[in-house]
Design a protein around this motif. Structure first.
Motif, PDB file in Angstrom:
ATOM      1  N   LEU A   5       0.849  -1.192   0.000  1.00 52.70           N
ATOM      2  CA  LEU A   5       0.000   0.000   0.000  1.00 52.70           C
ATOM      3  C   LEU A   5       0.885   1.243   0.000  1.00 52.70           C
ATOM      4  N   ASP A   6       0.613   2.143  -0.924  1.00 56.34           N
ATOM      5  CA  ASP A   6       1.354   3.400  -0.990  1.00 56.34           C
ATOM      6  C   ASP A   6       0.361   4.531  -1.255  1.00 56.34           C
ATOM      7  N   GLN A   7       0.867   5.757  -1.283  1.00 61.68           N
ATOM      8  CA  GLN A   7      -0.043   6.889  -1.451  1.00 61.68           C
ATOM      9  C   GLN A   7      -0.781   6.829  -2.791  1.00 61.68           C
ATOM     10  N   GLN A  34     -12.685   0.258   1.740  1.00 59.84           N
ATOM     11  CA  GLN A  34     -12.390  -0.080   0.341  1.00 59.84           C
ATOM     12  C   GLN A  34     -11.026  -0.764   0.221  1.00 59.84           C
ATOM     13  N   LEU A  35     -10.061  -0.292   0.988  1.00 60.68           N
ATOM     14  CA  LEU A  35      -8.700  -0.835   0.935  1.00 60.68           C
ATOM     15  C   LEU A  35      -8.507  -2.045   1.852  1.00 60.68           C
ATOM     16  N   GLN A  36      -9.538  -2.367   2.612  1.00 61.54           N
ATOM     17  CA  GLN A  36      -9.505  -3.490   3.555  1.00 61.54           C
ATOM     18  C   GLN A  36      -8.385  -3.329   4.591  1.00 61.54           C
ATOM     19  N   ILE A  37      -8.341  -2.122   5.158  1.00 65.78           N
ATOM     20  CA  ILE A  37      -7.390  -1.813   6.224  1.00 65.78           C
ATOM     21  C   ILE A  37      -8.136  -1.086   7.332  1.00 65.78           C
ATOM     22  N   ARG A  38      -7.463  -0.876   8.418  1.00 61.62           N
ATOM     23  CA  ARG A  38      -8.048  -0.087   9.502  1.00 61.62           C
ATOM     24  C   ARG A  38      -7.795   1.397   9.220  1.00 61.62           C
ATOM     25  N   THR A  39      -8.720   2.231   9.594  1.00 62.04           N
ATOM     26  CA  THR A  39      -8.637   3.665   9.330  1.00 62.04           C
ATOM     27  C   THR A  39      -7.312   4.290   9.780  1.00 62.04           C
ATOM     28  N   PRO A  40      -6.798   3.980  10.968  1.00 60.12           N
ATOM     29  CA  PRO A  40      -5.533   4.595  11.383  1.00 60.12           C
ATOM     30  C   PRO A  40      -4.358   4.311  10.423  1.00 60.12           C
ATOM     31  N   SER A  41      -4.441   3.205   9.691  1.00 55.67           N
ATOM     32  CA  SER A  41      -3.366   2.880   8.751  1.00 55.67           C
ATOM     33  C   SER A  41      -3.243   3.897   7.619  1.00 55.67           C
ATOM     34  N   LEU A  42      -4.339   4.610   7.326  1.00 56.79           N
ATOM     35  CA  LEU A  42      -4.307   5.618   6.258  1.00 56.79           C
ATOM     36  C   LEU A  42      -3.359   6.763   6.595  1.00 56.79           C
ATOM     37  N   PRO A  50      -8.025  16.320   5.528  1.00 54.38           N
ATOM     38  CA  PRO A  50      -7.517  17.461   4.749  1.00 54.38           C
ATOM     39  C   PRO A  50      -6.357  17.052   3.828  1.00 54.38           C
ATOM     40  N   GLY A  51      -5.470  16.213   4.317  1.00 57.41           N
ATOM     41  CA  GLY A  51      -4.351  15.753   3.492  1.00 57.41           C
ATOM     42  C   GLY A  51      -4.818  14.904   2.326  1.00 57.41           C
ATOM     43  N   LEU A  52      -5.827  14.055   2.579  1.00 56.30           N
ATOM     44  CA  LEU A  52      -6.387  13.238   1.498  1.00 56.30           C
ATOM     45  C   LEU A  52      -7.017  14.128   0.436  1.00 56.30           C
ATOM     46  N   LYS A  53      -7.798  15.104   0.875  1.00 60.23           N
ATOM     47  CA  LYS A  53      -8.452  16.004  -0.091  1.00 60.23           C
ATOM     48  C   LYS A  53      -7.425  16.796  -0.902  1.00 60.23           C
ATOM     49  N   GLN A  54      -6.358  17.247  -0.254  1.00 62.68           N
ATOM     50  CA  GLN A  54      -5.326  18.004  -0.963  1.00 62.68           C
ATOM     51  C   GLN A  54      -4.620  17.120  -1.980  1.00 62.68           C
ATOM     52  N   MET A 103     -11.632  20.964  -7.842  1.00 64.52           N
ATOM     53  CA  MET A 103     -12.163  22.309  -7.640  1.00 64.52           C
ATOM     54  C   MET A 103     -12.245  22.677  -6.156  1.00 64.52           C
ATOM     55  N   GLY A 104     -11.998  21.690  -5.288  1.00 62.42           N
ATOM     56  CA  GLY A 104     -12.155  21.952  -3.863  1.00 62.42           C
ATOM     57  C   GLY A 104     -10.906  21.681  -3.046  1.00 62.42           C
ATOM     58  N   ALA A 105      -9.752  21.977  -3.626  1.00 59.67           N
ATOM     59  CA  ALA A 105      -8.508  21.760  -2.882  1.00 59.67           C
ATOM     60  C   ALA A 105      -8.518  22.604  -1.617  1.00 59.67           C
ATOM     61  N   PRO A 106      -8.241  21.985  -0.455  1.00 54.98           N
ATOM     62  CA  PRO A 106      -8.204  22.769   0.788  1.00 54.98           C
ATOM     63  C   PRO A 106      -7.224  23.946   0.720  1.00 54.98           C
ATOM     64  N   ASP A 107      -6.091  23.736   0.038  1.00 57.10           N
ATOM     65  CA  ASP A 107      -5.103  24.808  -0.112  1.00 57.10           C
ATOM     66  C   ASP A 107      -4.780  24.983  -1.592  1.00 57.10           C
ATOM     67  N   PRO A 108      -5.492  25.895  -2.279  1.00 56.72           N
ATOM     68  CA  PRO A 108      -5.245  26.068  -3.706  1.00 56.72           C
ATOM     69  C   PRO A 108      -3.837  26.588  -4.020  1.00 56.72           C
ATOM     70  N   LEU A 109      -3.115  27.070  -3.012  1.00 54.68           N
ATOM     71  CA  LEU A 109      -1.747  27.558  -3.226  1.00 54.68           C
ATOM     72  C   LEU A 109      -0.699  26.505  -2.888  1.00 54.68           C
ATOM     73  N   ASP A 110      -1.130  25.283  -2.572  1.00 55.13           N
ATOM     74  CA  ASP A 110      -0.210  24.179  -2.320  1.00 55.13           C
ATOM     75  C   ASP A 110       0.693  24.001  -3.548  1.00 55.13           C
ATOM     76  N   PRO A 111       2.012  23.901  -3.350  1.00 56.64           N
ATOM     77  CA  PRO A 111       2.941  23.824  -4.492  1.00 56.64           C
ATOM     78  C   PRO A 111       2.644  22.678  -5.457  1.00 56.64           C
ATOM     79  N   ASP A 112       2.302  21.502  -4.952  1.00 56.59           N
ATOM     80  CA  ASP A 112       2.013  20.369  -5.835  1.00 56.59           C
ATOM     81  C   ASP A 112       0.762  20.638  -6.672  1.00 56.59           C
ATOM     82  N   PHE A 113      -0.255  21.189  -6.030  1.00 53.02           N
ATOM     83  CA  PHE A 113      -1.493  21.528  -6.732  1.00 53.02           C
ATOM     84  C   PHE A 113      -1.237  22.628  -7.758  1.00 53.02           C
ATOM     85  N   GLN A 114      -0.460  23.630  -7.379  1.00 53.47           N
ATOM     86  CA  GLN A 114      -0.116  24.731  -8.286  1.00 53.47           C
ATOM     87  C   GLN A 114       0.639  24.214  -9.510  1.00 53.47           C
TER      88      GLN A 114
END
Length: 190
Positions: A5-7, A34-42, A50-54, A103-114
């Motif tokens: 499992l990776d990002q 969906q991934l058949q893991i425990r939530t904390p593993s994410l 917020p990190g997932l959405k970004q 269209m809903g990035a939590p931080d639209p100025l995030d370098p990766d998103f930019q």
């Protein structure tokens, strides 16, 4: 933690969930299931919701760019810009959840998103080169093109086009009219 499992795998699963059930329905619990893991593993792969959405927003823009490139291969000029518009709208039709994520990035100025967004803009600028626009005017033209395709796709996504006339013909009409305007501006800069 599930082996292998990776990002990227996490983002693919999140994208599938968002597209199937809606971006607003996406949660860490549903993703873990969906991934058949425990939530904390994410948390080994994303910084909470917020990190997932970004990360999903950047992933979505990169997937959009891939779809646009695939749609314009072998084309140039007006044909390429029409193909780009249809590739954009088709992407939204096929991936409504991740499009909404883009269209809903939590931080639209995030370098990766930019960076991802800049790559899409540069692609459209290259397609506009046949019009020989001044650099500032080219940016205006790109903004206009993005506004048309985003607006069209967003309205269609929200089921706003209910008259029994071909939506694809409407999109073709809108892009043709827009490109005639761009061509006029390129020939008459004042």
């Amino acid at each position: 933690m599930r082996q292998g499992l990776d990002q990227f795998t996490v983002l693919q699963a999140a994208a599938e969930l968002a597209d199937a059930h809606g971006y607003e329905q996406l949660s860490l619990a549903s993703l873990a299931k969906q991934l058949q893991i425990r939530t904390p593993s994410l948390y080994n792969h994303v910084k909470g919701m917020p990190g997932l959405k970004q990360a999903l927003a950047s992933y979505a823009v990169r997937k959009l760019k891939e779809a646009l490139i695939e749609g314009i291969i072998g084309k140039s000029g007006d044909e390429a810009l029409h193909a780009l518009a249809f590739a954009y709208v088709d992407f939204v039709r096929q991936h409504p959840g991740i499009y909404e994520a883009s269209m809903g990035a939590p931080d639209p100025l995030d370098p990766d998103f930019q960076t991802a967004g800049t790559e899409v803009v540069q692609l459209i600028i290259r397609l506009m080169e046949s019009y020989q626009l001044e650099p500032e005017v080219a940016i205006h033209a790109v903004r206009g093109m993005r506004s048309i395709v985003h607006g069209f796709a967003s309205l269609e996504l929200r089921k706003e086009f209910n008259i029994e006339i071909s939506k694809n013909e409407s999109l073709h009409y809108a892009i043709t009219a827009y490109l005639r305007g761009v061509q006029h501006v390129s020939q008459n800069p004042d």
